[in-house]
Design an enzyme around this catalytic site. Structure first.
Site, PDB file in Angstrom:
ATOM      1  N   HIS A 153       0.837  -1.202   0.000  1.00 48.90           N
ATOM      2  CA  HIS A 153       0.000   0.000   0.000  1.00 48.90           C
ATOM      3  C   HIS A 153       0.877   1.260   0.000  1.00 48.90           C
ATOM      4  O   HIS A 153       0.618   2.202  -0.746  1.00 48.90           O
ATOM      5  CB  HIS A 153      -0.875   0.060   1.265  1.00 48.90           C
ATOM      6  CG  HIS A 153      -1.958  -0.963   1.357  1.00 48.90           C
ATOM      7  ND1 HIS A 153      -2.164  -1.727   2.481  1.00 48.90           N
ATOM      8  CD2 HIS A 153      -2.923  -1.336   0.477  1.00 48.90           C
ATOM      9  CE1 HIS A 153      -3.212  -2.514   2.305  1.00 48.90           C
ATOM     10  NE2 HIS A 153      -3.684  -2.315   1.084  1.00 48.90           N
ATOM     11  N   LYS A 172     -19.246  -3.868  10.662  1.00 47.75           N
ATOM     12  CA  LYS A 172     -18.219  -4.925  10.755  1.00 47.75           C
ATOM     13  C   LYS A 172     -17.041  -4.443  11.574  1.00 47.75           C
ATOM     14  O   LYS A 172     -16.525  -3.348  11.346  1.00 47.75           O
ATOM     15  CB  LYS A 172     -17.705  -5.265   9.351  1.00 47.75           C
ATOM     16  CG  LYS A 172     -18.548  -6.255   8.607  1.00 47.75           C
ATOM     17  CD  LYS A 172     -17.737  -6.812   7.447  1.00 47.75           C
ATOM     18  CE  LYS A 172     -18.607  -7.469   6.409  1.00 47.75           C
ATOM     19  NZ  LYS A 172     -17.916  -7.541   5.121  1.00 47.75           N
ATOM     20  N   ARG A 196      -1.717  -6.195  -8.059  1.00 42.54           N
ATOM     21  CA  ARG A 196      -0.652  -7.183  -7.865  1.00 42.54           C
ATOM     22  C   ARG A 196      -0.643  -8.214  -8.973  1.00 42.54           C
ATOM     23  O   ARG A 196       0.352  -8.886  -9.189  1.00 42.54           O
ATOM     24  CB  ARG A 196      -0.831  -7.877  -6.513  1.00 42.54           C
ATOM     25  CG  ARG A 196      -0.446  -7.013  -5.332  1.00 42.54           C
ATOM     26  CD  ARG A 196      -0.999  -7.564  -4.056  1.00 42.54           C
ATOM     27  NE  ARG A 196      -2.448  -7.586  -4.109  1.00 42.54           N
ATOM     28  CZ  ARG A 196      -3.246  -7.795  -3.064  1.00 42.54           C
ATOM     29  NH1 ARG A 196      -2.718  -8.049  -1.889  1.00 42.54           N
ATOM     30  NH2 ARG A 196      -4.554  -7.791  -3.199  1.00 42.54           N
ATOM     31  N   SER A 251      -3.109  -7.549   3.327  1.00 46.77           N
ATOM     32  CA  SER A 251      -3.380  -7.368   4.763  1.00 46.77           C
ATOM     33  C   SER A 251      -3.806  -8.685   5.385  1.00 46.77           C
ATOM     34  O   SER A 251      -3.350  -9.056   6.477  1.00 46.77           O
ATOM     35  CB  SER A 251      -4.494  -6.329   4.970  1.00 46.77           C
ATOM     36  OG  SER A 251      -4.136  -5.106   4.397  1.00 46.77           O
TER      37      SER A 251
END
Ligand code: PNS
Length: 163
Positions: A21, A45, A97, A134
């Protein structure tokens, strides 16, 4: 006459920010006058890291030479296009990616352009960080693997203090 500021948004969950990132954010800062790193989260969430901590981890991971032009802000339950309009951003910048990212990102880029005409610019991710996400970083760390070099130092410390 003043030249308008060219501003972009780098959106994501950033739970937590990775070196992949940071690479994309710094490269976006080379292309735009200002970058808003938009931490978009669903208030229903609970992520791994609280949103305030995600913002702090992003801010402290930024190299000194871009800090003045890059800010991280949180937005809950909002469309990305509305965030872009509110912060005055003319483009969205995302890292890719590989082909799987492209398949995930393309419909969102097209939908966002459909909604307001905003363009998404894709930057090829650093191949050395192609395997870094992540969620993988959290999983590897949780089971005792070493994620040094894949995340900023502050994130390493934050991962270690997770219970
Ligand atoms: O880091 P992520 O989880 O891949 O980021 C995805 C994110 C947050 C950028 C995406 O889900 C998003 O833009 N959410 C905001 C809500 C929205 O605008 N949804 C419609 C997208 S076309």
């Amino acid at each position: 006459m003043t030249t308008p500021v060219r501003r972009c948004v780098c959106p994501g969950s950033f739970d937590p920010v990775t070196n992949g990132h940071v690479d994309v954010i710094v490269r976006a800062a080379a292309l735009f006058d200002e970058v808003v790193v938009a931490v978009l989260h669903n208030p229903a969430k609970r992520g791994t890291f609280p949103v305030e901590q995600r913002l702090e981890l992003i801010a402290e991971a930024l190299p000194a030479d871009v800090r003045e032009r890059v800010r991280a802000e949180a937005f809950a339950g909002r469309l990305l296009v509305d965030v872009c309009r509110d912060v005055g951003a003319g483009a969205i910048v995302k890292g890719l990616r590989g082909g799987t990212d492209f398949a995930y990102e393309l419909p969102m880029a097209l939908m966002n352009r459909h909604l307001t005409g905003i363009e998404t610019m894709f930057l090829p991710g650093d191949p050395a960080l192609e395997h870094v996400s992540s969620s993988l970083v959290k999983e590897v760390h949780r089971y005792g693997g070493d994620v040094t070099g894949l995340v900023p130092d502050g994130v390493l410390a934050a991962l270690r203090s997770l219970v």
